[in-house]
Design an enzyme around this catalytic site. Structure first.
Site, short mmCIF file in Angstrom:
data_model
loop_
_atom_site.label_atom_id
_atom_site.label_comp_id
_atom_site.label_asym_id
_atom_site.label_seq_id
_atom_site.Cartn_x
_atom_site.Cartn_y
_atom_site.Cartn_z
NE ARG A 111 -4.20 -1.76 1.77
CZ ARG A 111 -4.22 -2.84 2.54
NH1 ARG A 111 -3.33 -2.99 3.50
NH2 ARG A 111 -5.13 -3.75 2.34
CG ASN B 247 -0.80 18.98 -20.74
OD1 ASN B 247 0.01 18.12 -20.47
ND2 ASN B 247 -1.89 19.18 -20.01
CG HIS C 1 3.05 17.31 -24.23
ND1 HIS C 1 3.94 18.35 -24.23
CD2 HIS C 1 3.71 16.26 -23.68
CE1 HIS C 1 5.08 17.94 -23.69
NE2 HIS C 1 4.96 16.67 -23.35
CE LYS D 187 0.35 14.49 -14.29
NZ LYS D 187 0.17 14.95 -15.68
CG HIS E 200 7.52 12.41 -25.19
ND1 HIS E 200 6.16 12.45 -25.36
CD2 HIS E 200 7.82 13.36 -24.27
CE1 HIS E 200 5.65 13.39 -24.57
NE2 HIS E 200 6.63 13.95 -23.91
CD GLU F 122 -2.45 17.79 -16.21
OE1 GLU F 122 -1.54 17.08 -15.73
OE2 GLU F 122 -2.87 17.69 -17.35
CE LYS G 222 6.45 18.71 -14.49
NZ LYS G 222 6.49 17.43 -15.14
CG HIS H 298 0.59 12.94 -25.90
ND1 HIS H 298 0.01 13.62 -24.85
CD2 HIS H 298 1.79 12.52 -25.46
CE1 HIS H 298 0.84 13.60 -23.81
NE2 HIS H 298 1.93 12.95 -24.15
NE ARG I 14 1.50 18.27 -13.07
CZ ARG I 14 1.83 17.32 -12.21
NH1 ARG I 14 1.33 17.32 -11.01
NH2 ARG I 14 2.68 16.38 -12.54
CD GLU J 295 8.71 17.18 -22.38
OE1 GLU J 295 8.02 18.17 -22.01
OE2 GLU J 295 8.22 16.16 -22.90
ZN ZN Z 1 6.46 15.44 -22.46
#
Ligand code: ZN
Ligand code: ADP
Length: 367
Positions: free
Chosen positions: A128, A252, A255, A150, A271, A244, A234, A259, A248, A192
């Site tokens: 846990r 993106n 992205h 994340k 990426h 987010e 960041k 993506h 935040r 990035e």
């Molecule tokens: Zn990225």
């Protein structure tokens, strides 16, 4: 050797005990025992890494910890995104449990974004949840994935579909390890960094305009300064908006298109390349929608080009997959993608609708 040390505090006001420090210092890997000593009390340390990083730095870290009386167990899995799945997570659970992992044990995630996400996910779930620290070894992981908590794994039909928010106890960044990073991996991280500057900070963007074209991966001082600035920006954003809800989202930038291009190329585009092309395309959207001047878009494209990052949509993108990925984007509202677009340079507009005709025209991708 004089070493500069940068520290950035990630403050998560919702639960202040989860705040942590990101330390950036050339040669930090060798000094880790000092930092870890106070964190490792009775429990064991488990270094989770991939097959490449084990060879380059993992065995060395295991050894220097031992020299400081810190016992550790080294667990590795085959390098690459293909390992970021429930099957490999299961193998790591087994290795941890067989070696006697306890609630007071600590996982050290040593490697790129794949290691951070996967080892972080395992740390969030085994027993846990147990504590973990991150030692990101790719530029991408240092400036991006290691900040924000994340963690997760890929699962059909997509990337990062299973995961959690699990904040590390600390993040230790040694820019010296970037000397061994292959060029394409290094450029992924540069994309990035440019994104962070374009979205948030014009003065930083101006520094990148001067420095990035000639940045040497072995120039640890220059790298440390740039990494520290990107990480600082960041973490301020993540600290203000961990889950987010608003700010935040600015991260993106590039992205939504990025993506979709990754998916539409069946992940043959990296990426960083996809995000770079995504930023160039979204800068053009911004000009067409009157949010930026053509000169702003040219500046963004020119910095990306100086890093030898691609800025044009390649041929052969699968249009169906491209549009389906955009509609399925977690940030879309009712199947309609919402974009983060640059508003000039150093600022961005969040939640912008872009007409599909404009998307087709600028990308050249038509159904
Ligand atoms: Zn990225
Ligand atoms: P990313 O950080 O880009 O998300 P990965 O975790 O898959 O992606 O790392 C990219 C590749 O770089 C992997 O093959 C990994 O083993 C390798 N790698 C990570 N750190 C280093 C390093 N410091 N030097 C050389 N190779 C590295």
């Amino acid at each position: 050797m004089t070493t500069t040390r940068f520290e950035t505090e990630v403050r998560l006001p919702a639960l202040s005990r989860r705040s942590y420090t990101i330390t950036i210092q050339p040669g930090l890997l060798r000094k880790l025992p000092e930092h870890l000593h106070e964190r490792v009390r009775a429990g064991r340390v488990f270094i989770v890494t991939d097959s490449n990083v084990r060879r380059l730095y993992g065995r060395h870290l295991h050894h220097i910890l031992l020299l400081h009386d810190i016992q550790s167990v080294l667990i590795d899995f085959p390098a690459g995104e293909a390992s970021k799945n429930a099957g490999v997570a299961g193998l790591i659970y087994t290795a941890l449990l067989e070696a006697g992992v306890r609630r007071d044990s600590m996982i050290v995630a040593l490697g790129g974004g794949v290691v951070g996400d996967l080892a972080g996910f395992v740390a969030a779930t085994v027993l846990r949840g147990i504590p973990f620290v991150q030692i990101p070894t790719t530029l991408l992981a240092q400036v991006d994935s290691s900040v924000g908590g994340k963690v997760g794994i890929d699962h059909p039909p997509g990337k990062n579909l299973v995961g959690a928010f699990h904040q590390p106890l600390g993040v230790y960044i040694d820019p010296a390890v970037l000397a061994t990073l292959p060029g394409p991996e290094f450029r992924n991280g540069l994309a990035e960094i440019v994104k962070i500057a374009v979205a948030l900070d014009l003065p930083f963007f101006k520094i990148l305009e001067q420095k990035l074209g000639t940045l040497d991966r072995k120039d640890v001082m220059a790298l440390s300064t740039i990494v520290a600035r990107a990480v600082g920006l960041k973490s301020a954003v993540v600290g203000a908006d961990e889950r987010e809800a608003g700010l935040r989202k600015s991260l993106n930038l590039g992205h939504t298109i990025g993506h979709a291009l990754e998916a539409g190329s069946e992940y043959s585009l990296s990426h960083g390349s996809a995000v770079s092309i995504g930023m160039a395309v979204e800068a053009e959207f911004s000009v067409r929608l009157g949010l930026s001047k053509p000169a702003d878009a040219r500046r963004i494209i020119s910095v990306l080009t100086s890093c030898r990052l691609p800025v044009r949509v390649p041929r052969g993108i699968n249009a169906r997959t491209f549009y389906a990925a955009m509609a399925a984007d977690k940030k879309s509202a009712a199947g309609e993608p919402r974009f983060v677009l640059p508003a000039g340079v150093g600022r961005c507009a969040i939640g912008v609708r872009v007409p599909s005709a404009l998307i087709a025209e600028v990308t050249g991708i038509r159904l």
